[in-house]
Write a protein that holds these residues in place. Structure first.
Motif, PDB file in Angstrom:
ATOM      1  N   GLY A   3     -13.017 -10.675   7.537  1.00 34.35           N
ATOM      2  CA  GLY A   3     -12.692 -10.816   6.232  1.00 34.35           C
ATOM      3  C   GLY A   3     -11.428 -10.179   5.686  1.00 34.35           C
ATOM      4  O   GLY A   3     -10.615  -9.676   6.539  1.00 34.35           O
ATOM      5  N   VAL A   4     -11.262  -9.949   4.471  1.00 36.06           N
ATOM      6  CA  VAL A   4      -9.966  -9.371   3.875  1.00 36.06           C
ATOM      7  C   VAL A   4     -10.406  -7.848   3.899  1.00 36.06           C
ATOM      8  O   VAL A   4     -11.322  -7.383   3.916  1.00 36.06           O
ATOM      9  CB  VAL A   4     -10.084  -9.840   2.299  1.00 36.06           C
ATOM     10  N   THR A   5      -9.272  -7.221   4.268  1.00 33.93           N
ATOM     11  CA  THR A   5      -9.196  -5.773   4.243  1.00 33.93           C
ATOM     12  C   THR A   5      -8.198  -5.069   3.385  1.00 33.93           C
ATOM     13  O   THR A   5      -8.480  -4.014   3.032  1.00 33.93           O
ATOM     14  CB  THR A   5      -8.635  -5.550   5.880  1.00 33.93           C
ATOM     15  N   GLY A   6      -7.376  -5.867   2.735  1.00 29.09           N
ATOM     16  CA  GLY A   6      -6.387  -5.414   1.785  1.00 29.09           C
ATOM     17  C   GLY A   6      -5.629  -6.120   1.526  1.00 29.09           C
ATOM     18  O   GLY A   6      -5.209  -7.149   1.794  1.00 29.09           O
ATOM     19  N   VAL A   7      -4.288  -5.736   0.664  1.00 30.00           N
ATOM     20  CA  VAL A   7      -3.127  -6.531   0.433  1.00 30.00           C
ATOM     21  C   VAL A   7      -1.779  -5.682   0.476  1.00 30.00           C
ATOM     22  O   VAL A   7      -2.011  -4.660   0.639  1.00 30.00           O
ATOM     23  CB  VAL A   7      -3.235  -7.023  -1.273  1.00 30.00           C
ATOM     24  N   GLN A   8      -0.910  -6.486   0.652  1.00 22.74           N
ATOM     25  CA  GLN A   8       0.354  -5.649   0.802  1.00 22.74           C
ATOM     26  C   GLN A   8       1.328  -5.982  -0.525  1.00 22.74           C
ATOM     27  O   GLN A   8       0.881  -7.123  -1.136  1.00 22.74           O
ATOM     28  CB  GLN A   8       1.456  -6.581   1.985  1.00 22.74           C
ATOM     29  N   THR A   9       1.754  -4.810  -0.907  1.00 23.46           N
ATOM     30  CA  THR A   9       2.356  -4.986  -2.460  1.00 23.46           C
ATOM     31  C   THR A   9       3.761  -4.455  -2.347  1.00 23.46           C
ATOM     32  O   THR A   9       3.966  -3.920  -1.457  1.00 23.46           O
ATOM     33  CB  THR A   9       1.385  -4.200  -3.333  1.00 23.46           C
ATOM     34  N   GLY A  10       4.467  -4.507  -3.523  1.00 21.85           N
ATOM     35  CA  GLY A  10       5.831  -3.810  -3.642  1.00 21.85           C
ATOM     36  C   GLY A  10       5.459  -2.502  -3.803  1.00 21.85           C
ATOM     37  O   GLY A  10       6.600  -1.976  -3.461  1.00 21.85           O
ATOM     38  N   LYS A  11       4.481  -1.955  -3.806  1.00 18.82           N
ATOM     39  CA  LYS A  11       4.077  -0.419  -3.779  1.00 18.82           C
ATOM     40  C   LYS A  11       3.462   0.035  -2.684  1.00 18.82           C
ATOM     41  O   LYS A  11       2.822   0.927  -2.701  1.00 18.82           O
ATOM     42  CB  LYS A  11       3.541  -0.151  -5.143  1.00 18.82           C
ATOM     43  N   GLY A  12       3.450  -0.892  -1.750  1.00 13.86           N
ATOM     44  CA  GLY A  12       2.914  -0.566  -0.461  1.00 13.86           C
ATOM     45  C   GLY A  12       1.590  -1.272  -0.170  1.00 13.86           C
ATOM     46  O   GLY A  12       0.855  -1.984  -1.110  1.00 13.86           O
ATOM     47  N   PRO A  13       0.881  -0.974   0.853  1.00 14.97           N
ATOM     48  CA  PRO A  13      -0.345  -1.569   1.331  1.00 14.97           C
ATOM     49  C   PRO A  13      -1.474  -0.895   0.726  1.00 14.97           C
ATOM     50  O   PRO A  13      -1.397   0.350   0.229  1.00 14.97           O
ATOM     51  CB  PRO A  13      -0.524  -1.324   2.991  1.00 14.97           C
ATOM     52  N   ILE A  14      -2.277  -1.798   0.177  1.00 13.15           N
ATOM     53  CA  ILE A  14      -3.797  -1.206  -0.766  1.00 13.15           C
ATOM     54  C   ILE A  14      -4.880  -1.933  -0.172  1.00 13.15           C
ATOM     55  O   ILE A  14      -4.944  -3.068   0.210  1.00 13.15           O
ATOM     56  CB  ILE A  14      -3.695  -1.627  -2.283  1.00 13.15           C
ATOM     57  N   ARG A  15      -5.800  -1.057   0.490  1.00 11.28           N
ATOM     58  CA  ARG A  15      -6.762  -1.561   1.109  1.00 11.28           C
ATOM     59  C   ARG A  15      -7.931  -1.910   0.049  1.00 11.28           C
ATOM     60  O   ARG A  15      -8.097  -1.233  -1.071  1.00 11.28           O
ATOM     61  CB  ARG A  15      -7.459  -0.516   2.217  1.00 11.28           C
ATOM     62  N   CYS A  16      -8.880  -2.672   0.517  1.00 13.11           N
ATOM     63  CA  CYS A  16      -9.853  -3.010  -0.461  1.00 13.11           C
ATOM     64  C   CYS A  16     -11.166  -3.590   0.123  1.00 13.11           C
ATOM     65  O   CYS A  16     -10.921  -4.246   0.992  1.00 13.11           O
ATOM     66  CB  CYS A  16      -9.536  -4.000  -1.787  1.00 13.11           C
TER      67      CYS A  16
END
Lengths: 415, 111
Positions: free
Chosen positions: A216-229
């Motif tokens: 399933g989902v492990t995180g997101v890529q963002t303009g401020k770097g990867p964030i796990r969730c």
């Protein structure tokens, strides 16, 4: 958080207002959160607030590509009502309206909730029958609303012309505890209260990708770097299709432009909300004195946040007959928002096809009124990993099962 | 205000003369298909922020259906073409590529 109060105003007045603190913090994102909510509009912020307040989950980030409350939360016509036809809708919208009643006290932030009453006009025989049916359904759902006669409409709405000739007023569905609220304040109030409980609100942080593995989902890529969730909640209204594409699935949602406009400010003439479904027009008067007018949605996919001119003309032309006084007003501003429309005009709240991703979208033209109830129900879902009674009927599976919650003919706006 | 040209009668007009009809080139799934395919045919939509192919009808003109390639982020119309086709024609794809060099076309991958 320093509480806002009359005493605080007096205290700050004596020290040159030097003691006010920022309403919410702007922290740098952590590498990992329990829950990441994409979209800091009303629904996302309310979800974060109730997650922290009702469920004690505070390791939460709300990511926003622009500024908080800058999307549809700041673009709607601020109408609050709950007189929906279907039981499932009535339940969540009435929960929402009930929460609005005490939201200023709850958040210690004046959201200017004004239960001035909502009048939904019946201007055709079909509409009259439809509203009668809704009035009966509302009574069964314990929602305070009733049919009123044309004479009563005239008594409540002083400036209305009920005689037509093209759109005579044949009656109305009157919800006395509906009304309006200050839309920005709803976002700001939830943001301040959520931030105080430890939620991270991260603005100017666009999500550019969704990370997932076999489970399933492990995180997101963002303009401020990867964030796990661990859990990801997409609450991005008109951009739902774009985020779903990133996560690898499609939604039964199409993004359309819905627009509104305001007149120059005038003295008080209208002390309730009037919705004229047949002519795609709804009107109320803001505290500044502007007449706030909502128009129809364009029929084609659109992400430009501006609507077509002919809808302004159609809306105003039709409203001039019902409200002759507006013929002499200048219109000051016009803007558009991107609404996420589903086939049955009801929202989607539920798990996405990818494990760990949860959806809150599809509110279409009626999301503002639902903010507290939607946040409440989505927080329950994120805390438990599955929706409770309020949200369960709005699952994505209803499209496969044919279990529609059809508000397309019952909503106040003709679609 | 969109300006569209009807490929059937050749008239160019403002969008008020036309009626939008949603996503083009849907793969039809009938009663014999599985539930997921039927659901997707009825409800799942691409809804892209960018190049989009859609159906339009020349409602206040010749009355015929046709297809248009349009950008949903800028409202630019790349071209219109007849509805009697299962995929966008080459000249429309070229017109899109000329304006959107980075665009990834699922149609060319199919070929």
């Amino acid at each position: 958080m320093k509480r806002y109060s009359a005493f605080a105003i007096a205290r700050e007045a004596l020290r040159h207002h030097a003691g006010w603190e920022r309403a919410w913090a702007s922290p740098e994102p952590r590498a990992q959160y329990d829950v990441v909510i994409v979209g800091a509009g009303g629904h996302g912020l309310a979800t974060a607030y109730y997650l922290a307040k009702n469920h004690g989950i505070t390791n939460v980030a709300v990511l926003e590509k622009g500024w908080l409350g800058g999307g549809n939360t700041g673009r709607n016509t601020t109408i609050i009502r709950s007189n929906y036809l279907q039981d499932e809708s009535a339940a969540i919208f009435e929960k929402s309206r009930t929460l609005y009643e005490t939201l200023s006290q709850e958040l210690n932030y004046n959201i200017m909730f004004s239960p001035r009453g909502v009048m939904m006009l019946a201007q055709t025989e079909h509409e009259l029958r439809a509203w009668k049916r809704t009035a009966h359904a509302n009574r069964l759902a314990s929602i305070q609303s009733r049919m009123v006669t044309p004479d009563e409409v005239r008594k409540i709405v002083k400036v209305i012309n009920i005689d037509g000739p093209r759109y005579p007023v044949l009656g109305g569905l009157w919800q006395p505890r509906g009304g309006t609220a200050r839309h920005d304040a709803v976002a700001w109030g939830y943001a301040r209260a959520a931030s105080d409980l430890g939620v991270h609100i991260i603005q100017n942080c666009a999500v550019t990708g969704v990370d997932r593995d076999a489970t399933g989902v492990t995180g997101v890529q963002t303009g401020k770097g990867p964030i796990r969730c661990n859990r990801l909640c997409l609450v991005v209204a008109g951009s739902s299709g774009v985020l779903a594409e990133m996560a690898g699935f499609r939604l039964p949602v199409e993004s359309l432009a819905l627009q509104a406009l305001v007149s120059e400010p005038i003295k008080p003439v209208l002390d309730c909300v009037v919705m004229a479904n047949t002519v795609h027009g709804y009107i109320s008067q803001s505290d500044k004195g502007e007449l706030v007018i909502g128009g129809g949605a364009d029929g084609f996919n659109n992400y430009t946040q501006r609507g077509s001119f002919q809808h302004v003309e159609e809306t105003v032309r039709a409203l001039v007959e019902t409200f002759p006084l507006i013929s002499r007003l200048k219109m000051l501003r016009q803007w558009g928002g991107i609404v996420d429309m589903t086939g049955d005009r009801s929202p989607i709240i539920g798990p996405a096809p990818v494990p760990g991703i949860f959806l809150n979208c599809g509110w279409g033209t009626g999301g503002f009124k639902a903010i507290p109830g939607s946040g409440w129900a989505t927080a329950e879902m994120l805390a438990d990993g599955a929706p409770r009674a309020l949200a369960a009927p709005f699952s994505l599976e209803r499209f496969a099962e044919g279990r529609m919650i059809d508000e397309s003919v019952a909503a106040a706006v003709a679609h | 205000m969109l300006l569209l040209t009807c490929p059937c009668c050749g008239v160019s007009a403002e969008e008020t003369e036309f009626h939008p009809g949603g996503e083009a080139h849907l793969k039809r799934s009938g009663p014999g298909s599985d539930d997921a395919a039927f659901r997707d045919y009825l409800f799942a939509r691409k809804n892209p922020r960018g190049v989009h192919f859609e159906r339009w009808r020349h409602a206040f003109g010749c009355g015929k259906w046709f297809h248009a390639a349009r950008c949903t982020a800028t409202l630019e119309v790349f071209g219109t073409y007849a509805a009697q086709t299962a995929a966008p024609p080459a000249h429309v794809l070229e017109a899109i590529r000329a304006r959107r060099p980075d665009w990834i076309s699922e149609w060319e991958q199919d070929r």
